[in-house]
Scaffold this motif. Structure first.
Motif, PDB file in Angstrom:
ATOM      1  N   SER A  50       2.993  14.011  -2.384  1.00 10.35           N
ATOM      2  CA  SER A  50       1.745  13.518  -2.968  1.00 10.35           C
ATOM      3  C   SER A  50       0.934  14.662  -3.572  1.00 10.35           C
ATOM      4  O   SER A  50       0.382  14.538  -4.673  1.00 10.35           O
ATOM      5  CB  SER A  50       0.937  12.798  -1.897  1.00 10.35           C
ATOM      6  N   ALA A  61       2.069   8.545   1.811  1.00 10.88           N
ATOM      7  CA  ALA A  61       1.538   9.899   1.682  1.00 10.88           C
ATOM      8  C   ALA A  61       0.771  10.328   2.925  1.00 10.88           C
ATOM      9  O   ALA A  61       0.423  11.493   3.070  1.00 10.88           O
ATOM     10  CB  ALA A  61       0.629   9.993   0.452  1.00 10.88           C
ATOM     11  N   ARG A  62       0.490   9.380   3.818  1.00 11.61           N
ATOM     12  CA  ARG A  62      -0.209   9.691   5.066  1.00 11.61           C
ATOM     13  C   ARG A  62       0.738   9.673   6.269  1.00 11.61           C
ATOM     14  O   ARG A  62       0.312   9.568   7.405  1.00 11.61           O
ATOM     15  CB  ARG A  62      -1.357   8.699   5.288  1.00 11.61           C
ATOM     16  N   ASP A  99       0.848  -1.197   0.000  1.00 13.36           N
ATOM     17  CA  ASP A  99       0.000   0.000   0.000  1.00 13.36           C
ATOM     18  C   ASP A  99       0.882   1.245   0.000  1.00 13.36           C
ATOM     19  O   ASP A  99       1.215   1.790   1.048  1.00 13.36           O
ATOM     20  CB  ASP A  99      -0.916  -0.009   1.231  1.00 13.36           C
ATOM     21  N   SER A 145       0.144   4.159  -0.825  1.00  5.21           N
ATOM     22  CA  SER A 145      -0.561   5.364  -0.397  1.00  5.21           C
ATOM     23  C   SER A 145      -0.331   5.656   1.081  1.00  5.21           C
ATOM     24  O   SER A 145      -0.516   6.784   1.539  1.00  5.21           O
ATOM     25  CB  SER A 145      -2.064   5.239  -0.670  1.00  5.21           C
TER      26      SER A 145
END
Length: 234
Positions: free
Chosen positions: A130, A20-21, A15, A17
């Motif tokens: 991002s 980006a968190r 993952d 993504s």
């Protein structure tokens, strides 16, 4: 002074993504590499957005091929001290992504504020990367971004040149402001945030990252200004 380590290979995990968190890696040094016992500590990796790397960088990182770690060595740091002194070609053990915010920038968000205390700038850089890619690709073009860094002095601002270069390239939607406690009005406070941040609303998200005391003080100041917990992330 902080040390930047370039690690060969892509960021791990299925993952992507999560990075980006603000997800982090758990980095481990085996016993014998500068420490009598194994040492581990979380570090947040980052890849500089396009346009942020300086011309003097001989081997800038590229998404998918390498990433960086920002290490501030301390005299008695069981991991930071030997990690900051590693020779080129040394091997690191790490696993991740771990932690990070549950959500990223929402589709309904129109303004993002990032409050970064010290090395807390690296998770913000992940989020910023991002957003830069989204803007360059034509997405999230209506989102304005403010990054506030908090340090003792301007000399201590990590990645300062890269952040300011990025702000110049994306001046239409990105603003970077350095807050230094050795300057008048530079300490974290509700008064400082009230002048810098957009007014609280459901379309404003605030991301906070730094030492625990910094995070607590930032959340208290944000609550005082009326920013609801549902829109504040750390």
């Amino acid at each position: 002074d902080a040390v930047r380590l370039t690690v060969g290979g892509p960021l791990p995990g299925g993952d992507q993504s999560a990075w980006a968190r603000g997800a982090h890696l758990m980095v481990t040094l085996p016993a014998g590499l500068g420490s009598a016992r194994p040492a581990r500590r979380p570090y947040t990796p980052f890849v500089l957005p396009p346009g942020a790397a300086l011309a003097a960088d001989s081997s800038p990182t590229q998404a998918g091929t390498s990433f960086e770690l920002l290490v501030r060595p301390y005299a008695h740091g069981h991991l930071s001290r030997p990690l900051g002194a590693l020779d080129a070609g040394a091997k690191l053990l790490y696993r991740g992504p771990l932690g990070g915010c549950a959500v990223g920038v929402r589709s309904t968000t129109r303004a993002v504020a990032m409050l970064a205390g010290g090395t807390g700038v690296t998770p913000m850089l992940q989020l910023l990367t991002s957003l830069c890619r989204a803007h360059d690709g034509g997405g999230q073009s209506g989102v304005e971004v403010l990054l506030l860094t908090f340090n003792t002095s301007r000399a201590g601002v990590l990645l300062r040149a890269e952040l300011e270069r990025l702000a110049r390239r994306h001046a239409a939607w990105l603003r970077v402001q350095h807050c230094c406690s050795n300057e008048s009005g530079g300490r974290l406070s509700a008064e400082l945030l009230s002048k810098a941040l957009p007014r609280p609303s459901a379309a404003v998200q605030v991301f906070v990252c730094g030492p625990p005391a910094f995070n607590d003080a930032a959340r208290a100041a944000l609550a005082q200004l009326g920013h609801a917990d549902a829109h504040v992330f750390s």
